[in-house]
Design an enzyme around this catalytic site. Sequence first.
Site, PDB file in Angstrom:
ATOM      1  N   LYS A   1       0.683  -1.335   0.064  1.00 52.51           N
ATOM      2  CA  LYS A   1       0.383  -0.011  -0.248  1.00 52.51           C
ATOM      3  C   LYS A   1       0.580   1.109  -0.064  1.00 52.51           C
ATOM      4  CE  LYS A   1      -4.456   0.306   0.342  1.00 52.51           C
ATOM      5  NZ  LYS A   1      -5.715   0.004  -0.285  1.00 52.51           N
TER       6      LYS A   1
HETATM    7  N1  GLU Z   1      -7.186   0.397  -3.610  1.00 49.26           N
HETATM    8  C1  GLU Z   1      -8.242  -1.472  -3.614  1.00 49.26           C
HETATM    9  C2  GLU Z   1      -8.248  -2.012  -2.512  1.00 49.26           C
HETATM   10  O1  GLU Z   1      -7.804  -1.578  -1.157  1.00 49.26           O
HETATM   11  C3  GLU Z   1      -8.047  -1.660  -4.752  1.00 49.26           C
HETATM   12  C4  GLU Z   1      -6.317  -2.175  -4.755  1.00 49.26           C
HETATM   13  C5  GLU Z   1      -5.847  -2.640  -6.265  1.00 49.26           C
HETATM   14  O2  GLU Z   1      -6.594  -3.181  -6.879  1.00 49.26           O
HETATM   15  O3  GLU Z   1      -4.463  -3.163  -5.992  1.00 49.26           O
HETATM   16  O4  GLU Z   1      -8.718  -3.103  -2.407  1.00 49.26           O
END
Ligand code: GLU
Length: 421
Positions: A111
């Site tokens: 993240k």
């Molecule tokens: N931000 C989204 C989540 O928390 C998508 C993450 C992604 O597609 O890599 O799942």
Amino acid sequence: MTQTTPAPAPSPIVTAHAQLAAAVRHLGYDEGTHQHLATPRRELHVAVPLRTDSGELRMFHGYRVQHNISRGPGKGGLRFHPDVDIEEVRALAMWMTWKCAVVDIPYGGAKGGVTIDPRGYSQAELERVTRRYTSEIMPLIGPGTDIMAPDMGTDEQTMAWVMDTYSVAQGHTIPAVVTGKPIALGGSLGRATATSAGVVHVTDSALREQGQSIEGRTVAVQGFGKVGSHAAQIFAARGARIVAVSDVDGGVRADGGLDMARLLEHVAATGTVVGFDGGDPITNADLLAVDVDVLVPAATENVLDETTAQAVQARLVVEGANGPTTPEADAIMAKNGITVVPDILANAGGVVVSYFEWVQAHQAYWWTAPEIAERLEHRMATAYVDVAEHASREGLSLREAALVIAVKRVAEAHKIRGLYP
Ligand code: GLU
């Protein structure tokens, strides 16, 4: 009466660690394995200076955390929010690891975040922040190492800037370095609504287990952003009655059902659900307590805590957001007979279609919308059945079962790979 100041909300990392510890206990792993699973693999903290349009210099902090990369490259969103800090990013990265594992896609978890409120900056300023951040974290990212996607405060345009910055630095176009891109740059059909579609799929699975269907159910959705607004529309299209929605500024309630088409026009015109004349105002806290069949917290972390959870009247809670429920709230809702479909399963539709987008970019061959919809539904239904069966076999909640499955998959990858050196 004496007034007590409410305790500050716990950091999401406290919740994430408590959830992992419970799964590790259930699996009977030793403390060394526990710490291996708890410890982020890599973290980068970078300075992100911005020259504003008016010529001022502002400093932001940027982070990228790869929690685990044992099952594949790091995968996870990039968040722009003023409250972003390293602990929140660590928690969100850990949840990505479990999310990718529970839907069995070949990724680890990562993240990123920047401490900026995107609402206070122009597109040109956000572009400069995105490009500088991307340039600073360049050593960590790549199509085979760590793949970003949108999260709170970022969108497909942000991903286009990340992709362009990375591609220019490498000297050729590399679409697979990000997902959630615009379709014109190799984004996938269905990605924009995938998280919401997944939320509706797992709701459908959970209701079916109780002999019910989506049609005719009442639904309240907290958060009217990328996840909540599309979820509300898909629920409504499938015959559910949306009785309350909210965003950061407040909410609106109509027990007879909100007119979604008119509500969307109001949001397009004003930028908020507040002030919609097709219902009565409601606060975010009161929305959580509305008597509905299905409550979808699709806003942010820690909204269901030991106080708000007491008031939940919904029979089913489906977590569109990451980390909306504290462990104390989980225990209260379990005691009150409320089924909670956990974030790492409920909102995994987004990363599932991110995975499809990445596969398509590698193949340089694009699938049709029906192909994507069908594959997403299959993945979500399979993961739901895995989790629900494990939960009933082992006497666990859906959250505990999802974590146990995910943690076990990651621990097995560690075990089979062995330790180097
Ligand atoms: N931000 C989204 C989540 O928390 C998508 C993450 C992604 O597609 O890599 O799942």
